[in-house]
Scaffold this active site. Sequence first.
Site, mmCIF file in Angstrom:
data_model
loop_
_atom_site.group_PDB
_atom_site.id
_atom_site.type_symbol
_atom_site.label_atom_id
_atom_site.label_comp_id
_atom_site.label_asym_id
_atom_site.label_seq_id
_atom_site.Cartn_x
_atom_site.Cartn_y
_atom_site.Cartn_z
ATOM 1 N N GLU A 205 62.997 -30.424 1.054
ATOM 2 C CA GLU A 205 63.490 -30.252 2.419
ATOM 3 C C GLU A 205 64.316 -31.474 2.780
ATOM 4 O O GLU A 205 64.010 -32.597 2.377
ATOM 5 C CB GLU A 205 62.341 -30.109 3.421
ATOM 6 C CG GLU A 205 62.877 -30.075 4.858
ATOM 7 C CD GLU A 205 61.913 -29.487 5.873
ATOM 8 O OE1 GLU A 205 60.719 -29.478 5.603
ATOM 9 O OE2 GLU A 205 62.399 -29.038 6.931
ATOM 10 N N ASN B 298 60.845 -19.432 7.453
ATOM 11 C CA ASN B 298 59.880 -20.470 7.107
ATOM 12 C C ASN B 298 58.821 -20.557 8.195
ATOM 13 O O ASN B 298 59.155 -20.706 9.374
ATOM 14 C CB ASN B 298 60.574 -21.836 7.006
ATOM 15 C CG ASN B 298 59.561 -22.976 6.887
ATOM 16 O OD1 ASN B 298 58.857 -23.079 5.880
ATOM 17 N ND2 ASN B 298 59.464 -23.813 7.909
ATOM 18 N N GLU B 299 57.588 -20.435 7.804
ATOM 19 C CA GLU B 299 56.458 -20.621 8.739
ATOM 20 C C GLU B 299 56.592 -19.792 10.015
ATOM 21 O O GLU B 299 56.256 -20.258 11.092
ATOM 22 C CB GLU B 299 56.293 -22.098 9.108
ATOM 23 C CG GLU B 299 55.736 -22.941 7.999
ATOM 24 C CD GLU B 299 55.311 -24.339 8.431
ATOM 25 O OE1 GLU B 299 55.608 -24.735 9.562
ATOM 26 O OE2 GLU B 299 54.690 -25.022 7.609
ATOM 27 N N CYS C 227 61.360 -26.481 8.119
ATOM 28 C CA CYS C 227 61.778 -26.200 9.489
ATOM 29 C C CYS C 227 63.284 -26.299 9.692
ATOM 30 O O CYS C 227 63.809 -25.694 10.632
ATOM 31 C CB CYS C 227 61.058 -27.132 10.451
ATOM 32 S SG CYS C 227 59.283 -26.885 10.496
HETATM 33 O O1 AHR Z 1 57.852 -30.550 5.308
HETATM 34 C C1 AHR Z 1 57.501 -30.785 6.606
HETATM 35 C C2 AHR Z 1 57.361 -29.539 7.446
HETATM 36 O O2 AHR Z 1 56.078 -29.068 7.348
HETATM 37 C C3 AHR Z 1 58.195 -28.382 7.038
HETATM 38 O O3 AHR Z 1 59.457 -28.424 7.553
HETATM 39 C C4 AHR Z 1 57.467 -27.220 7.590
HETATM 40 O O4 AHR Z 1 57.672 -26.067 6.839
HETATM 41 C C5 AHR Z 1 56.050 -27.699 7.606
HETATM 42 O O5 AHR Z 1 55.504 -27.505 8.844
#
Ligand code: AHR
Length: 854
Positions: A58, A385-386, A252
Amino acid sequence: MLRNSLAPAALIALAAAGCTNTSAQSTQRSPAARPTITVQSDHPGASVSPAMWGAFFEDINFGGDGGLYAELVKNRAFEFPDPLMGWIKVSPSLAKGDIEVRTDDPYRPSQTHYVRITSQGTAPIGISNEGYRGMGLKAGDAYDFSAQIRNVDGNSKVTVQLVGNDGTTLASAQLTGLSNTWQKITATLHPNATDANARLVLFLNGPGTVDFDFVSLFPEDTWKHRPGGLRKDMVQALADLHPGFLRFPGGCIVEGKDLAHRYQWKNTIGPIDDRKTLVDRWNYEFSWRPTPDYYQSFGLGFFEYFQLCEDIHAQPLPIINCGMACQFNSGELCPPDDLAPYIQDALDLIEFANGPATSTWGAKRAAMGHPEPFNPPLRMMGIGNEQWGPQYLERLAAFTKAIKDKHPEITLVSDSGPSPDDDRFDYLWPKLQQFNAGGHGVDIVDQHCYANPIWFLSNANRFDNYDPKGPKVFFGEYAAQSDAICSTKNQNNLDCALAEAAYMTGMERDAAVVRMASYAPLFSNTEAWQWRPDLIWVDSLHTVPSVNYYVQQLFCENRGDVVLPTSNNSHVLDFLPTGGIALATSNATAEFKDLHVTNNGRTLFAPAFSSNKDFTAGPTWNAADATYRQSDPTISTTASAGDASWGSDYTLSLKLRRTSDTGAITLTVADDETHAIGARTQWTLGAPIGGPTVADPTKPEFILLSHFAEQDQLLAHQPGTLDTNRWYDAQITVHGDRIDCYLDGKLIQSAQMPHHRIPALFSSATRDNATGDIILKVVNPADHPLTSDIHLAGSPHLVAAKIITLTGNPNAEDSMSAPAAILPTTASTRLTLPNFSYTFKPCSLTILRLGTAP
Ligand code: AHR
């Protein structure tokens, strides 16, 4: 007994969780008994996915710009909202002239700002860039400088210099070839010393006016010597991990704080200087770790990600925005009827990666120098994502139908929220089992978990009861937190790494269900991180893999192809909830009296409420006239008392009344008082205080029974009211892991409190089909050695065994100052199968590679 049963750091956490000698119970065997590990080497089970252990990248922690992308100039195109962020004006007192940011007649429409330097005298005047918290330069290495330059007026000489931290000039070149139109001007610089904190300086000598844009400096020694490429040492560390897949670009940042700031892959390909800068959400996400200079230049874009996957032979797993902004931020939604462009982006991405050079998007790839489809091809894609909630299911259905109808070969990864153990997960998981979008179900579900080491140790069997015929699991982000989620104190220590290794043995045993997993996040800059722990730490010159990295690497390198069912009968410790009590109010004033904590008729605590000393509380709590009062209706505040010595068997009884019209009162029991685990069970009367809130929000008041630990859990909820100014008799009994809550003598709620059961050994085994090796992985998290009998099926024979061990002080980390504090070691021996014994070192991961070839 307990003192010897777990690694010190974990032990501290357990003790803090109330896991004292009185409350921990060994439920299986005596701890002294010698365990046996049994490997059914003659009954191979499920195949292990070749992409089982991967990596998650990320753009966080300066992992992309300022990290993997080797550009050394920060804000090279002057496109940050403050166009001179990262730059300072360098003008000796004698210099006459000006430095201004302009937008008229820019170098390119996508790069609207540039800098004009005007010199009216002979003293040098210019600008200097600080890099990403310092430029790392190596003595003698070649650095490629380039900039778009336009000579507007005069005959100034333009010089570029690399300057060390102490102001010494490390390299210098006079630029030639300037004209009165924008031109890319280049120079190669060789610094004469190594400096971790150098700067780039550009200045004019002599009268004249010169415009500058897209000022860039790259080491020539990038990964595969690609000009403008990736940082070699960082990619090497990633390649040495041998990940089966690479998930990118987040996290995120895929979602963005709102849809305007979402990640759009099409904006990240094509000529570098057409890629527009975007603010990275990690710039401002954590007020306690702001990085106002964190932006995405997209020099590292989707072409580069696919190329990277190709280089390191990892399967690409791009995550795309599904029409939802980050639900921790705005949660902005694209209306279902407007999803078409989002879905088209996903379809076009498949063509960009896999399509022929003659296709629309394949042609764009070809134009960037890659006529052949990427290899490995794109076969997986994450939808969001999430994300969570019904909004996600609606969007997932639209994406699934459109993509699967056209590309059945693509495995779609769906989300289950940010935690594997909360109400968002509990809502989604059953729905994902039954999901059907035009005949397409869910392929594989991404679960994320950031929790303390105890969670990983006590949940290593999480997948044992999953239905192998149901959706598969991708454990896409996980890391043990030594302090707390988002805490700046989290460490990459061995204690956490072993908890992750223990959990990985569970995932490996259940490889029929868990098809992929990745630690998160991948890179972190020591000078500019937002999130920890992380897998690989870097500064401007060095790369240091963490202990957690070595765990991941050992699993990647010793994956095996097929599971060999394995069990061990080591003793299991049952840690019952225990701890003190707390009274709390949220936006309410309240009074409490006649409070007693008793254990089988014995009084443990009976404050007279004549002084404030009985509880630990803030200034709004006051004891007087045998009553304890909280008088501020605008805050959430807690008063606590007692500790783990109260054990797991007591009754709290008291009278309470809310004296404000609204707000909540919370009674806490089994409060372990620490933030490391923070385990406690709360009974909230009135509107909820934080935590899970799935109770009916249309009811103004309700009653919640929740357990807060490394993962918060709502145990029960029901509608109810709390009359103002009415005294209630409240009582909570704690008996082992059972809690009963009464009001005015009536049982209102009961629940079982979650607690930890932790085996002494964790084990799994696979077979490598090519060599026939049996690979046995064993984690001993205890701070003492543990000898185990090992029994494999088969007849006696002597084999060569390779033994890889990762062990050390559980609190130790590999860091910039001690990069080799803990490293795996390898030894060879010969063992007689099928029965032997082995002593597993304290605080260790051991991999026994048993060569079965003659
Ligand atoms: O990697 C840190 C964050 O943790 C990421 O963006 C998210 O997917 C998770 O909450």
